[in-house]
Design an enzyme around this catalytic site. Structure first.
Site, PDB file in Angstrom:
ATOM      1  CG  ASP A   1      -4.371   4.485   2.973  1.00 30.07           C
ATOM      2  OD1 ASP A   1      -3.695   3.502   2.625  1.00 30.07           O
ATOM      3  OD2 ASP A   1      -4.732   5.384   2.176  1.00 30.07           O
TER       4      ASP A   1
ATOM      5  CD  GLU B   1       4.025   1.393   0.161  1.00 30.91           C
ATOM      6  OE1 GLU B   1       2.964   1.737   0.694  1.00 30.91           O
ATOM      7  OE2 GLU B   1       4.685   2.124  -0.592  1.00 30.91           O
TER       8      GLU B   1
ATOM      9  CG  ASP C   1       4.289   3.553   3.426  1.00 26.52           C
ATOM     10  OD1 ASP C   1       5.338   2.920   3.167  1.00 26.52           O
ATOM     11  OD2 ASP C   1       3.809   4.414   2.676  1.00 26.52           O
TER      12      ASP C   1
ATOM     13  CG  ASN D   1      -8.603   8.970  -1.358  1.00 28.08           C
ATOM     14  OD1 ASN D   1      -9.736   9.310  -1.045  1.00 28.08           O
ATOM     15  ND2 ASN D   1      -7.541   9.696  -1.060  1.00 28.08           N
TER      16      ASN D   1
HETATM   17  P1  13P Z   1      -6.026   6.642  -5.457  1.00 28.79           P
HETATM   18  O1  13P Z   1      -6.172   7.939  -4.739  1.00 28.79           O
HETATM   19  O2  13P Z   1      -5.161   6.746  -6.650  1.00 28.79           O
HETATM   20  O3  13P Z   1      -7.333   6.012  -5.745  1.00 28.79           O
HETATM   21  O4  13P Z   1      -5.222   5.679  -4.457  1.00 28.79           O
HETATM   22  C1  13P Z   1      -5.760   5.386  -3.204  1.00 28.79           C
HETATM   23  C2  13P Z   1      -4.781   4.675  -2.352  1.00 28.79           C
HETATM   24  O5  13P Z   1      -3.961   3.902  -2.808  1.00 28.79           O
HETATM   25  C3  13P Z   1      -4.845   4.912  -0.905  1.00 28.79           C
HETATM   26  O6  13P Z   1      -3.846   4.251  -0.218  1.00 28.79           O
END
Ligand code: 13P
Length: 287
Positions: free
Chosen positions: A84, A135, A105, A231
């Protein structure tokens, strides 16, 4: 076995639902998310940030843990292990370590550099059958107590990146990580529609899935979003349930201080959050 996110996301785009990416931090979270996906017969993407990768003793440890868990738990639904918001260097490390999906990213680079680096990673990932997320337009969030609004992506830049052959594209449409401020303007559906128009069948990714109202989530899916990242909401439900357990003094009863017992309520809360999201995103029974 870990799979690339390509097939599950193409199917989601076609079927007008979204696959959830849930971030993992440890064994308990991973197990809870995998078990919920299996129970609901839903495909799932496990997200690993660079920080979480470090915390879990490096990317090869993560690959080992997740792969072994899939075997031990008899998980048969498609599972992608995804870096991520990776830097260029982290992307290369995760490819080496055996991740099945990567997010590079490059949104903070000038668009030319984002294109150049993304292109190089497209070639590497294609050869290895790994899915790649790029992204465009930075996604806002809280940093040092200041909540930055999300930068809205330029649809033409999205088209340029999509044309490089990435698997899925995250575009900033006013979404932010973490909690949304009270004066949040909402998602820019005009931008999303323009991006969808230009990028066609490319699955689009919505970051910052925590705290977006259900009707906006549904509208985003109808406009081509096929992957939604969550997350913070898992963190909040985990923390609240664990706090309740401790505040009730349960950790002082019997063997309540046993870490397996101490974390049980929080882990159950994550399962509930994941279930809620999979139902909202429409991925149940889509494995
Ligand atoms: P949140 O923490 O707002 O749910 O976003 C998670 C996210 O986009 C991880 O890349």
């Amino acid at each position: 076995m870990l799979v690339s996110a390509k097939e599950m996301l193409n199917k989601a785009k076609e079927g007008k639902y979204a696959v959830g990416q849930f971030n993992i931090n440890n064994l308990e979270w991973t197990k809870a998310i995998l078990q919920t996906a299996q129970e609901l017969n839903s495909p799932v993407i496990l997200g690993v940030s660079e920080g979480a990768g470090k915390y879990m003793c490096g990317y090869t440890t993560v690959v080992g843990m997740v792969s072994a868990m899939i075997n031990e738990l008899g998980i048969t639904v498609p599972v992608a292990l995804h870096l991520d918001h990776g830097s260029y260097e982290a992307a290369k490390k995760c490819i080496e370590a055996g991740f099945s999906s990567i997010m590079f990213d490059g949104s903070h680079y000038p668009i030319e550099e984002n294109i150049e680096k993304t292109k190089e990673l497209v070639d590497i990932c294609n050869k290895k059958g790994i899915s790649l997320e790029a992204e465009v337009g930075a996604i806002g969030g809280e940093e040092d107590g200041v909540i930055g609004g999300g930068e809205v992506a330029d649809p033409n830049e999205c088209k340029m990146i999509a044309d490089l052959g990435v698997t899925m594209l995250a575009a900033g449409i006013g979404n932010i990580h973490g909690k949304y401020p009270a004066n949040w303007q909402g998602l820019s559906f005009d931008t999303l529609a323009a991006i969808q128009e230009l990028t066609g069948t490319m699955p689009l990714v919505l970051h910052g899935g925590t705290g977006i109202p259900a009707d906006m989530i549904k509208k985003a899916i109808s406009l081509g979003v096929s992957k939604i990242n969550v997350n913070t909401e898992c963190q909040l439900s985990f923390a609240a349930a664990t706090r309740k357990y401790i505040e009730a003094g349960k950790d002082l009863e019997g063997k309540g201080f046993d870490p397996r017992k101490l974390l049980a309520d929080g882990t159950a809360a994550i399962k509930e959050t994941v279930k809620e999201k999979m139902e909202l995103f429409g991925s149940v029974n889509k494995a």
